[in-house]
Design a protein around this motif. Structure first.
Motif, short mmCIF file in Angstrom:
data_model
loop_
_atom_site.label_atom_id
_atom_site.label_comp_id
_atom_site.label_asym_id
_atom_site.label_seq_id
_atom_site.Cartn_x
_atom_site.Cartn_y
_atom_site.Cartn_z
N ARG B 173 0.83 -1.19 0.00
CA ARG B 173 0.00 0.00 0.00
C ARG B 173 0.88 1.25 0.00
O ARG B 173 1.99 1.23 0.52
CB ARG B 173 -0.82 -0.05 1.30
CG ARG B 173 -2.08 0.72 1.27
CD ARG B 173 -2.75 0.61 2.62
NE ARG B 173 -3.65 -0.51 2.73
CZ ARG B 173 -4.35 -0.77 3.83
NH1 ARG B 173 -4.24 -0.01 4.90
NH2 ARG B 173 -5.17 -1.80 3.86
N LYS B 174 0.34 2.33 -0.59
CA LYS B 174 1.02 3.62 -0.46
C LYS B 174 0.10 4.54 0.32
O LYS B 174 -1.10 4.59 0.05
CB LYS B 174 1.29 4.21 -1.84
CG LYS B 174 2.50 3.60 -2.52
CD LYS B 174 2.78 4.27 -3.85
CE LYS B 174 3.86 3.49 -4.57
NZ LYS B 174 4.03 3.94 -5.95
N GLU B 175 0.65 5.22 1.28
CA GLU B 175 -0.20 6.07 2.10
C GLU B 175 0.60 7.28 2.57
O GLU B 175 1.71 7.13 3.10
CB GLU B 175 -0.71 5.25 3.30
CG GLU B 175 -1.98 5.82 3.86
CD GLU B 175 -2.75 4.80 4.68
OE1 GLU B 175 -3.01 3.69 4.20
OE2 GLU B 175 -3.08 5.13 5.83
N ASN B 176 0.03 8.43 2.41
CA ASN B 176 0.65 9.69 2.88
C ASN B 176 2.10 9.83 2.44
O ASN B 176 2.95 10.28 3.21
CB ASN B 176 0.59 9.77 4.41
CG ASN B 176 -0.82 9.82 4.90
OD1 ASN B 176 -1.72 10.24 4.18
ND2 ASN B 176 -1.04 9.35 6.11
N GLY B 177 2.40 9.40 1.22
CA GLY B 177 3.76 9.56 0.71
C GLY B 177 4.72 8.48 1.18
O GLY B 177 5.94 8.59 0.96
N PHE B 178 4.21 7.46 1.83
CA PHE B 178 5.08 6.36 2.27
C PHE B 178 4.60 5.04 1.65
O PHE B 178 3.43 4.92 1.26
CB PHE B 178 5.05 6.21 3.79
CG PHE B 178 5.63 7.39 4.52
CD1 PHE B 178 7.01 7.57 4.58
CD2 PHE B 178 4.83 8.32 5.15
CE1 PHE B 178 7.55 8.65 5.24
CE2 PHE B 178 5.35 9.41 5.81
CZ PHE B 178 6.73 9.57 5.86
N SER B 179 5.51 4.09 1.59
CA SER B 179 5.13 2.75 1.13
C SER B 179 5.02 1.83 2.35
O SER B 179 5.80 1.95 3.30
CB SER B 179 6.20 2.17 0.21
OG SER B 179 6.24 2.88 -0.97
N LEU B 180 4.06 0.93 2.26
CA LEU B 180 3.85 0.01 3.38
C LEU B 180 3.70 -1.42 2.85
O LEU B 180 3.08 -1.63 1.80
CB LEU B 180 2.55 0.37 4.09
CG LEU B 180 2.55 1.66 4.86
CD1 LEU B 180 1.15 2.25 4.89
CD2 LEU B 180 3.05 1.42 6.28
N ILE B 181 4.25 -2.35 3.56
CA ILE B 181 4.00 -3.76 3.28
C ILE B 181 3.50 -4.37 4.58
O ILE B 181 4.15 -4.24 5.62
CB ILE B 181 5.25 -4.49 2.75
CG1 ILE B 181 5.71 -3.84 1.43
CG2 ILE B 181 4.96 -5.97 2.54
CD1 ILE B 181 6.88 -4.53 0.75
#
Lengths: 175, 222
Positions: B173-181
């Motif tokens: 996921r991408k959220e608020n300019g960050f990437s998340l796994i």
């Protein structure tokens, strides 16, 4: 075989594949990943499956190959003792049937003993004795002659007996 | 007979469902609206009426998807790491046992780094009422990667956003300019956060995921 038929038939072997995966990986979540990966690959290569041959054996072969490709690299079996038997803690066993304590103890002992077997002994033993596959099918899965399968199963049983004797000796006497 | 004496491990229901889902032929599926159009419209209408009726009585505190709440907390933590975090790989050997002891999350194995990325900090953390452990990595280009592990027994991850990475299917996921796994590992919820967002960087981030996922085995100690 039509895709849909293939899918339906492949799903019938889910429990058996998961059972083998648990004994191979010794870890619940990794077993689930391994089974998922097996099915993804089976679907991807379903055109290679020859109708009329043994689908169950074919799926076991994919599962074993996937295990060896992805998991063996970092397998904890790298910590082998001198006789090639891996050291390590008992795996997670989540579905142990509820029986009386002595029978359950023996059950756990057998599970523990089985996890100490190297993969090349454990897999043929499970496939032949637990899943009831013909030795010819096991040989195809293991990619070795039938004679080798027979000797591995024999040696696997011998080692299991040895381990079980050890556990029995270490168990505290009943009061 | 071995067959009778050995514990049998049948496939869990969740695995059965996800395998079935994975095997579902997507191309031949009829469009969803042909199946669900009418029931969905009825459900939406009912939900709207219920919402109008119930909304004034609802508490004002925001409730939400537990996974999403944890993810937001991880992002806040990650932002703090970027600005204020310590990068002291020399203190990790001492920090890690303490973090494990205080967090209640122990690590059988932990990825401590390689030529590309290094573990630079470990500390206990407390996110959305969950006590867990937080590991901070820094890659050779100076990007910070935050790895948070918290108990997540009741948190279900959505199928949407899942991607096959190596042999796992985490949510990306991408959220608020960050990437998340985000993924589940046994009964734990694991989140990896970074500022690696471009296509090229995302590929690198996924490689980092493979490294930590394959070389870290956490478990809850209590």
């Amino acid at each position: 075989m039509a895709d849909d038929e293939f899918r339906q038939q492949a799903l019938q072997h889910l429990d058996a594949l998961h059972n083998l995966a648990v004994y191979l990986t010794r870890n619940g979540s990794e077993a689930e990943d391994l089974v998922q990966e097996t099915y993804v690959r089976a679907m991807r290569f379903s055109h290679r499956f020859q109708p009329g041959t043994h689908l169950r054996a074919w799926l076991f072969q994919i599962l074993r190959n996937t295990f060896l490709t992805f998991y063996r690299l970092r397998e904890r079996e790298s910590a082998l003792s001198e006789d090639g038997v891996p050291e390590g803690e008992a795996p997670m066993f989540h579905d142990a049937p509820s029986r009386d304590s002595e029978s359950a103890g023996a059950h756990m002992d057998l599970d523990r003993a089985l996890t100490r077997l190297p993969e090349e002994f454990k897999t043929p033993l499970l496939l032949a004795e637990v899943e009831g596959l013909a030795l010819e099918d096991v040989a195809r899965i293991m990619d070795c002659p039938v004679g080798t399968v027979k000797s591995r199963i024999f040696r696997a049983k011998e080692r299991l007996r040895g381990f079980l004797k050890d556990y029995e000796g270490n168990r505290p006497p009943r009061t | 007979m071995l067959r009778e004496r050995l514990t049998r491990h049948p496939a869990p229901a969740l695995l059965r469902a996800s395998v079935r889902e994975a095997l579902e032929p997507r191309a031949t599926r009829p469009p969803w609206w042909t199946l669900w159009g009418a029931p969905a419209a009825a459900a939406v209408a009912t939900a709207l009426v219920m919402l109008l009726w119930i909304a004034p009585r609802l508490p004002s505190a925001p409730a939400g998807d537990p996974a999403q709440l944890v993810v937001r907390a991880v992002l806040a933590e990650h932002a703090r790491n970027i600005f204020w975090g310590e990068s002291r790989s020399d203190v990790v050997p001492a920090a890690l046992p303490r973090a494990m002891e205080e967090s209640g999350v122990a690590l059988n194995w932990v990825f401590t780094g390689d030529d590309e990325i290094q573990l630079v900090n470990a500390k206990p953390t407390y996110l959305e009422g969950r006590r867990g452990i937080e590991l901070t990595y820094q890659d050779s280009a100076g990007h910070t990667v935050t790895y948070v592990i918290v108990p997540g027994g009741n948190v279900a991850l959505p199928e949407r956003g899942r991607e096959q990475i190596d042999r796992w299917r985490p949510v990306v996921r991408k959220e608020n300019g960050f990437s998340l796994i985000i993924w589940r590992q046994q009964s734990l919820l694991c989140v990896l956060a970074s500022d690696l967002v471009s296509d090229e960087d995302l590929g690198r981030f996924k490689q980092y995921f493979v490294k930590v996922r394959s070389s870290t085995e956490p478990y809850v100690t209590y």
